[in-house]
Every structure is written in structure tokens, then in C-alpha cells.
Motif scaffolding. Sequence first.
Motif, PDB file in Angstrom:
ATOM      1  N   GLU A  55       0.828  -1.209   0.000  1.00 35.10           N
ATOM      2  CA  GLU A  55       0.000   0.000   0.000  1.00 35.10           C
ATOM      3  C   GLU A  55       0.862   1.258   0.000  1.00 35.10           C
ATOM      4  O   GLU A  55       0.602   2.216  -0.748  1.00 35.10           O
ATOM      5  CB  GLU A  55      -0.932   0.002   1.209  1.00 35.10           C
ATOM      6  CG  GLU A  55      -1.875   1.196   1.254  1.00 35.10           C
ATOM      7  CD  GLU A  55      -2.897   1.101   2.367  1.00 35.10           C
ATOM      8  OE1 GLU A  55      -3.601   2.105   2.596  1.00 35.10           O
ATOM      9  OE2 GLU A  55      -2.990   0.037   3.012  1.00 35.10           O
ATOM     10  N   SER A  56       1.898   1.274   0.826  1.00 36.44           N
ATOM     11  CA  SER A  56       2.761   2.447   0.899  1.00 36.44           C
ATOM     12  C   SER A  56       3.610   2.592  -0.362  1.00 36.44           C
ATOM     13  O   SER A  56       3.789   3.709  -0.878  1.00 36.44           O
ATOM     14  CB  SER A  56       3.665   2.339   2.133  1.00 36.44           C
ATOM     15  OG  SER A  56       4.487   3.467   2.254  1.00 36.44           O
ATOM     16  N   LEU A  57       4.126   1.476  -0.868  1.00 33.94           N
ATOM     17  CA  LEU A  57       4.961   1.535  -2.068  1.00 33.94           C
ATOM     18  C   LEU A  57       4.182   2.079  -3.251  1.00 33.94           C
ATOM     19  O   LEU A  57       4.720   2.875  -4.045  1.00 33.94           O
ATOM     20  CB  LEU A  57       5.502   0.136  -2.394  1.00 33.94           C
ATOM     21  CG  LEU A  57       6.361   0.038  -3.658  1.00 33.94           C
ATOM     22  CD1 LEU A  57       7.636   0.858  -3.509  1.00 33.94           C
ATOM     23  CD2 LEU A  57       6.684  -1.421  -3.978  1.00 33.94           C
ATOM     24  N   ARG A  58       2.942   1.686  -3.383  1.00 35.75           N
ATOM     25  CA  ARG A  58       2.134   2.183  -4.509  1.00 35.75           C
ATOM     26  C   ARG A  58       2.068   3.711  -4.486  1.00 35.75           C
ATOM     27  O   ARG A  58       2.177   4.369  -5.524  1.00 35.75           O
ATOM     28  CB  ARG A  58       0.729   1.595  -4.456  1.00 35.75           C
ATOM     29  CG  ARG A  58      -0.176   2.109  -5.575  1.00 35.75           C
ATOM     30  CD  ARG A  58      -1.536   1.435  -5.569  1.00 35.75           C
ATOM     31  NE  ARG A  58      -2.340   1.995  -6.645  1.00 35.75           N
ATOM     32  CZ  ARG A  58      -3.138   3.045  -6.520  1.00 35.75           C
ATOM     33  NH1 ARG A  58      -3.237   3.670  -5.353  1.00 35.75           N
ATOM     34  NH2 ARG A  58      -3.837   3.495  -7.550  1.00 35.75           N
ATOM     35  N   LYS A  59       1.926   4.297  -3.309  1.00 33.08           N
ATOM     36  CA  LYS A  59       1.859   5.750  -3.206  1.00 33.08           C
ATOM     37  C   LYS A  59       3.200   6.394  -3.556  1.00 33.08           C
ATOM     38  O   LYS A  59       3.249   7.514  -4.050  1.00 33.08           O
ATOM     39  CB  LYS A  59       1.438   6.143  -1.793  1.00 33.08           C
ATOM     40  CG  LYS A  59       0.025   5.670  -1.437  1.00 33.08           C
ATOM     41  CD  LYS A  59      -0.283   5.891   0.035  1.00 33.08           C
ATOM     42  CE  LYS A  59      -1.659   5.346   0.395  1.00 33.08           C
ATOM     43  NZ  LYS A  59      -1.953   5.454   1.837  1.00 33.08           N
ATOM     44  N   GLU A  60       4.281   5.680  -3.304  1.00 33.74           N
ATOM     45  CA  GLU A  60       5.609   6.220  -3.572  1.00 33.74           C
ATOM     46  C   GLU A  60       5.964   6.207  -5.055  1.00 33.74           C
ATOM     47  O   GLU A  60       6.671   7.094  -5.536  1.00 33.74           O
ATOM     48  CB  GLU A  60       6.658   5.418  -2.790  1.00 33.74           C
ATOM     49  CG  GLU A  60       6.559   5.611  -1.292  1.00 33.74           C
ATOM     50  CD  GLU A  60       7.461   4.666  -0.504  1.00 33.74           C
ATOM     51  OE1 GLU A  60       7.529   4.808   0.721  1.00 33.74           O
ATOM     52  OE2 GLU A  60       8.100   3.783  -1.123  1.00 33.74           O
ATOM     53  N   VAL A  61       5.489   5.192  -5.787  1.00 28.24           N
ATOM     54  CA  VAL A  61       5.919   5.032  -7.187  1.00 28.24           C
ATOM     55  C   VAL A  61       4.820   5.341  -8.191  1.00 28.24           C
ATOM     56  O   VAL A  61       5.050   5.276  -9.401  1.00 28.24           O
ATOM     57  CB  VAL A  61       6.472   3.614  -7.441  1.00 28.24           C
ATOM     58  CG1 VAL A  61       7.656   3.343  -6.529  1.00 28.24           C
ATOM     59  CG2 VAL A  61       5.385   2.547  -7.250  1.00 28.24           C
ATOM     60  N   ASN A  62       3.645   5.685  -7.695  1.00 26.58           N
ATOM     61  CA  ASN A  62       2.531   5.981  -8.594  1.00 26.58           C
ATOM     62  C   ASN A  62       2.883   7.065  -9.596  1.00 26.58           C
ATOM     63  O   ASN A  62       2.575   6.954 -10.797  1.00 26.58           O
ATOM     64  CB  ASN A  62       1.304   6.370  -7.764  1.00 26.58           C
ATOM     65  CG  ASN A  62       0.098   6.698  -8.605  1.00 26.58           C
ATOM     66  OD1 ASN A  62      -0.170   7.855  -8.866  1.00 26.58           O
ATOM     67  ND2 ASN A  62      -0.624   5.679  -9.029  1.00 26.58           N
ATOM     68  N   ALA A  63       3.537   8.118  -9.137  1.00 26.13           N
ATOM     69  CA  ALA A  63       3.866   9.238 -10.024  1.00 26.13           C
ATOM     70  C   ALA A  63       4.906   8.859 -11.070  1.00 26.13           C
ATOM     71  O   ALA A  63       5.056   9.563 -12.079  1.00 26.13           O
ATOM     72  CB  ALA A  63       4.375  10.416  -9.199  1.00 26.13           C
ATOM     73  N   LEU A  64       5.613   7.742 -10.860  1.00 27.53           N
ATOM     74  CA  LEU A  64       6.593   7.275 -11.847  1.00 27.53           C
ATOM     75  C   LEU A  64       5.948   6.456 -12.953  1.00 27.53           C
ATOM     76  O   LEU A  64       6.628   6.030 -13.885  1.00 27.53           O
ATOM     77  CB  LEU A  64       7.662   6.424 -11.151  1.00 27.53           C
ATOM     78  CG  LEU A  64       8.465   7.086 -10.033  1.00 27.53           C
ATOM     79  CD1 LEU A  64       9.406   6.075  -9.383  1.00 27.53           C
ATOM     80  CD2 LEU A  64       9.249   8.278 -10.579  1.00 27.53           C
ATOM     81  N   GLY A  65       4.635   6.225 -12.829  1.00 26.88           N
ATOM     82  CA  GLY A  65       3.941   5.394 -13.803  1.00 26.88           C
ATOM     83  C   GLY A  65       4.006   3.916 -13.482  1.00 26.88           C
ATOM     84  O   GLY A  65       3.619   3.078 -14.300  1.00 26.88           O
ATOM     85  N   VAL A  66       4.493   3.583 -12.282  1.00 27.07           N
ATOM     86  CA  VAL A  66       4.645   2.183 -11.883  1.00 27.07           C
ATOM     87  C   VAL A  66       3.401   1.727 -11.128  1.00 27.07           C
ATOM     88  O   VAL A  66       2.968   2.365 -10.169  1.00 27.07           O
ATOM     89  CB  VAL A  66       5.895   1.993 -11.004  1.00 27.07           C
ATOM     90  CG1 VAL A  66       6.015   0.540 -10.538  1.00 27.07           C
ATOM     91  CG2 VAL A  66       7.146   2.417 -11.765  1.00 27.07           C
TER      92      VAL A  66
END
Length: 251
Positions: A175-186
Motif C-alpha cells: 500500500e505504501s509503495l504504490r503511493k511512492e511510485v505511482n507518479a513514476l507510472g509504476v
Amino acid sequence: MEDFNSYFSSAFLGKKIMITGGSTGIGRATAILLSSLGAKCLICGRHSEQVDETLAAIEAKNRYDAIGTVVDLSAKDDVADFFRVADEQLGGLDILINNAALGYGSILEGNYEDWQYILNTNLLAYMACSKEAISRFEGKGKGQIINIGSMSADVREQNSSVYVATKSAIQGFSESLRKEVNALGVKVSLIEPGAVDTDMQEAPQEEKLEQIENQEMLRAEDIAWAVAFCIAQPPACDVVDLKIRPHLQII
């Protein structure tokens, strides 16, 4: 968008996919399915016999080949070796599937070294492999990480505190990782199965087959299709959390 059948059949072609724990259980079934759909898969496992058998099964079933390597992801050097093989033989990366995990019982069993090995495999390897994958996604504006969790993160069964701790951590990490890399398109997806017929289930095979027949246990292939569902989503769609449980498993 084109019709579903056309889109789905093309969603996997040429995709470069790494699958940890790809020589047994869910990882094995996923590698066989995704290879049949046109993906180029790199799998790893701790035992060469299981890796070779899975590669042979892929070759016998599909017109697409796969790559395999023997590593123990509880060790940081083996994580590095796994991604070195990806760079040299896979030639890039589109998707990482974090799947390798070991079962374990209560904290009242075993010792520090036993728990450390489980945590290194079930949690730290997910984190380390994700970091390596993200470093390869950066600048591309796309990429996907699929973490295989467990219903144990929510159910938190008695006499399973070590395993529950790792799968609860994977839930929070995803859950936390998704918020961290969302802006990278991941994209980051978490799949949390219920009971699945894998080596982690210690019951006799006849008993597991009866549970499958009674809709109390899933096949590894069922989770492979859930992985494919996450991959096949249109670019703007994320499957964030997918819980898939046997119809009659009482949870």
C-alpha cells in the motif's frame, strides 16, 4: 479500446517478466500461463531440479521459451545475481512478480536464525527485488510490481505468528509503495489468496484434491489467472488489492 479478446490476447506479447519462486506452486503456474500468452519469463528457485522441471514444462506446453536461475533470495548477493541474469538474458524488465515465500508457524517454535531466514525470504526479498525493479522502471514511465500476499494478513490465524507477521508486512508495504511510485507510472498490485494447493500446504495430496473438489481450496492455476488479470488492465487502471478465496473456505 479494441474488443476484450483482442486486447487480452495482445496484453502479454513480448512482456519481460521476472517471477520469484517461479519453480513451484503459484509461481510455477504463473510462469507457465504467462509464457503461453506470449511473455518472456525469468524464474528463480532454490533448487535446480525444480527450476529445470518448470522450464521443461513451459517448453513442452508453449511455443515460447523461458529462462531460469537458481538463487536464494534470502541473501542480498543472490538478489543481485537474479537481476544480473535479467539484465543479461531477459534484456529489460516490464513486470516483477514477488511470489517466493516460505511457511512457518508460531514464534514459540524455532530460534532467531530460523525467523531471520523466513523474514529475509518473505519480506526483505520483496523489498529488495522491488527496489531493483523500480531502478529499471525509472525513466520509462511504466512498469508493474505484483506482490503475492496471503489472507493470513487479515485472518491472523493462531499458531502462525511468524508467517502472519511477514504477510501483514507485505500488505502494508504494498500500500505504501504504490503511493511512492505511482507518479513514476509504476503500478503496484497486491493479490491475497486464501488456501491454495501448493507445497506450503502440508496435507496429503488426496486430501487437498478433495478440498479443491469441495471448493474449499484453490488451484495454483487460479492465482495465475488472477495475476494475468492484473497485468491485462488498460494503462489507466490499477488493480490495487485483489482478494481471491475458495468459495466455501470459511474465513
